[in-house]
Design an enzyme around this catalytic site. Structure first.
Site, PDB file in Angstrom:
ATOM      1  N   SER A 175     -85.527  24.950   8.238  1.00 55.20           N
ATOM      2  CA  SER A 175     -86.207  24.179   9.276  1.00 55.20           C
ATOM      3  C   SER A 175     -87.167  23.178   8.625  1.00 55.20           C
ATOM      4  O   SER A 175     -86.742  22.349   7.826  1.00 55.20           O
ATOM      5  CB  SER A 175     -86.925  25.129  10.250  1.00 55.20           C
ATOM      6  OG  SER A 175     -87.389  24.447  11.392  1.00 55.20           O
ATOM      7  N   ASP A 318     -77.919  24.778  17.723  1.00 57.43           N
ATOM      8  CA  ASP A 318     -79.355  24.722  17.411  1.00 57.43           C
ATOM      9  C   ASP A 318     -80.088  23.947  18.499  1.00 57.43           C
ATOM     10  O   ASP A 318     -79.773  22.791  18.783  1.00 57.43           O
ATOM     11  CB  ASP A 318     -79.559  24.042  16.058  1.00 57.43           C
ATOM     12  CG  ASP A 318     -80.947  24.243  15.489  1.00 57.43           C
ATOM     13  OD1 ASP A 318     -81.920  23.969  16.225  1.00 57.43           O
ATOM     14  OD2 ASP A 318     -81.069  24.654  14.322  1.00 57.43           O
ATOM     15  N   HIS A 350     -81.521  28.444  16.507  1.00 60.00           N
ATOM     16  CA  HIS A 350     -82.330  28.032  15.363  1.00 60.00           C
ATOM     17  C   HIS A 350     -83.044  29.212  14.690  1.00 60.00           C
ATOM     18  O   HIS A 350     -82.920  29.411  13.478  1.00 60.00           O
ATOM     19  CB  HIS A 350     -83.357  26.995  15.817  1.00 60.00           C
ATOM     20  CG  HIS A 350     -84.134  26.381  14.687  1.00 60.00           C
ATOM     21  ND1 HIS A 350     -83.610  25.400  13.875  1.00 60.00           N
ATOM     22  CD2 HIS A 350     -85.396  26.624  14.231  1.00 60.00           C
ATOM     23  CE1 HIS A 350     -84.518  25.060  12.966  1.00 60.00           C
ATOM     24  NE2 HIS A 350     -85.605  25.783  13.151  1.00 60.00           N
TER      25      HIS A 350
END
Length: 417
Positions: A175, A318, A350
């Site tokens: 991320s 996601d 995610h």
């Protein structure tokens, strides 16, 4: 425990700019904790070193170095925590220490993944890649800092590593940490060519800041937008100059507040935040202005030839970082002649992929760091879930052990033979 703003350890010593990038300026032994309350039985130090900021000027930065118990590390991984905030007290060097900030559970949970790398016999560098100012989203700076953190690690005697090409190193981030790791991959050939960078693992891969902004804005996790914007605007003066005239007074006040808070506070206080409510013109119109477009473009790294092999993993569904980003940039890396192993996950979202993809990522890094043949070419695979891939299954027992070690305070290191 004082915050970084009040802790002299983080301050730059006199004449630090005369040192080479990566030069160690001071160090101290520290204790780490899971969720700010569960002490970690791992050897750890913090190192202040000389680095380079987003403007190309000398700066200082801190990395936290971890060493496995009972063995000499065979390599070092720079792990970039997804800090996702614009305030100095959100840095991993602070939130990973006992009683620091118990509310930062998302960042603190990554200690389990870091422990897995240590349990695999690797030293780990956990850099404050946003710098001492907390500059989220800054161009280039994360790469400079993580690469200089690796330089510092190689020369830090207690780790027992060797400097130069004798020490295999790698980068890993998920991320927000993937954006930082991407900068490190792009800059390493020119900024730190002496580092023996064997591979870069990036998950939930942030490749386009504007794309992520539009995806997150207005959704349940929209508080990430005001959490990140202050650092982006501080580190990109041309963008700040172009956008500030269109911010309402309420918008300026909100960004001033959110720039002093960490990710969890911002996400919990600003669910379904909509940037449009704090601008005098629609966001979609604002980003078409030439000055804004140029500034945003400068925040994104771009596929270049000659980088280390990449392992990319991303959830097709996601909800924060569109899969369109890695889908677009991976072919460009391949066209440039780089090696990419790309896995697309059908079931995960995610947050889930940060866990389910970790074992496969660590297995790939282990192979890269322990002498496996350098991969060539590109592969793209779509799987139902990364948790059930053969490489993940092989690594999962060690990952589970490291998570349990984090929670109950067992020593972190390779299992005895």
């Amino acid at each position: 425990m004082p915050t970084p703003q009040a802790d002299h350890f983080y301050s730059a010593p006199a004449r630090y700019a005369d040192k080479a990038p990566g030069a160690i300026l001071r160090s101290r032994r520290v204790q780490l904790a899971a969720f700010a309350a569960l002490p970690q039985k791992v050897q750890a130090w913090q190192v202040l070193f000389r680095s380079t900021d987003y403007a190309g000027k000398p700066t200082v930065a801190v990395t936290t170095l971890l060493r496995p118990a009972g063995v000499t590390p065979k390599a070092v991984i720079s792990y970039q925590v997804a800090e996702d905030a614009s305030a100095p007290q959100c840095a991993p060097s602070y939130v990973m220490r006992p009683a620091a900030a118990p509310g930062e559970a998302v960042n603190q949970a990554e200690i389990a993944i870091i422990d897995a790398a240590v349990a695999d016999g690797f030293a780990v560098s956990m850099p404050d890649y946003e710098g001492v100012g907390g500059d989220f989203g800054a161009a280039r700076q994360p790469g400079y800092i993580e690469l200089d953190g690796l330089r510092a690690a190689e020369h830090f005697a207690p780790l027992g590593l060797s400097a130069g090409r004798r020490t295999p190193v790698a980068l890993w981030g998920y991320s927000g940490g993937s954006l930082a790791s991407g900068w490190g991959a792009q800059l390493q050939p020119s900024y730190a060519p002496e580092l023996n960078l064997r591979g870069v693992a990036v998950g939930g891969f942030v490749t386009n800041v504007e794309q992520a902004l539009f995806k997150i804005n207005g959704g349940p996790a929209a508080g990430l937008v005001p959490s990140a914007l202050p650092g982006i605007l501080r580190s990109t003066p041309t963008l700040a100059h172009a956008i500030t005239p269109y911010l309402t007074a309420k918008g300026k006040a909100l960004l001033a507040k959110s720039g002093r808070q960490c990710e969890i506070a911002n996400v919990s206080q600003y669910p379904f935040f909509d940037v449009n409510n704090f601008l005098t013109i629609p966001l979609a119109q604002l980003v078409t202005h030439p000055a804004v477009r140029r500034a945003i473009h400068s925040l994104n790294f771009h596929a270049t030839a000659g980088i280390a092999p990449l392992f990319v993993y991303h959830a097709i569904n996601d909800e924060l970082i569109p899969v369109a980003g890695p889908d677009a940039i991976v072919p460009k890396y391949c066209q440039a002649g780089d090696s990419v192993t790309y896995t697309r996950d059908e079931l995960s979202e995610h947050g889930a992929l940060a866990v389910t993809g970790a074992a496969a990522a660590l297995s790939w890094l282990h192979a890269r760091l322990t002498g496996a043949q350098k991969p060539h070419g590109c592969t793209t695979t779509t799987v139902t879930t990364m948790a059930l891939t053969p490489t993940a299954i092989a690594q999962e027992p060690e990952l589970v052990t490291s998570i349990l070690s984090s929670l109950i305070g067992l020593p972190v290191g390779p299992a005895p033979l």
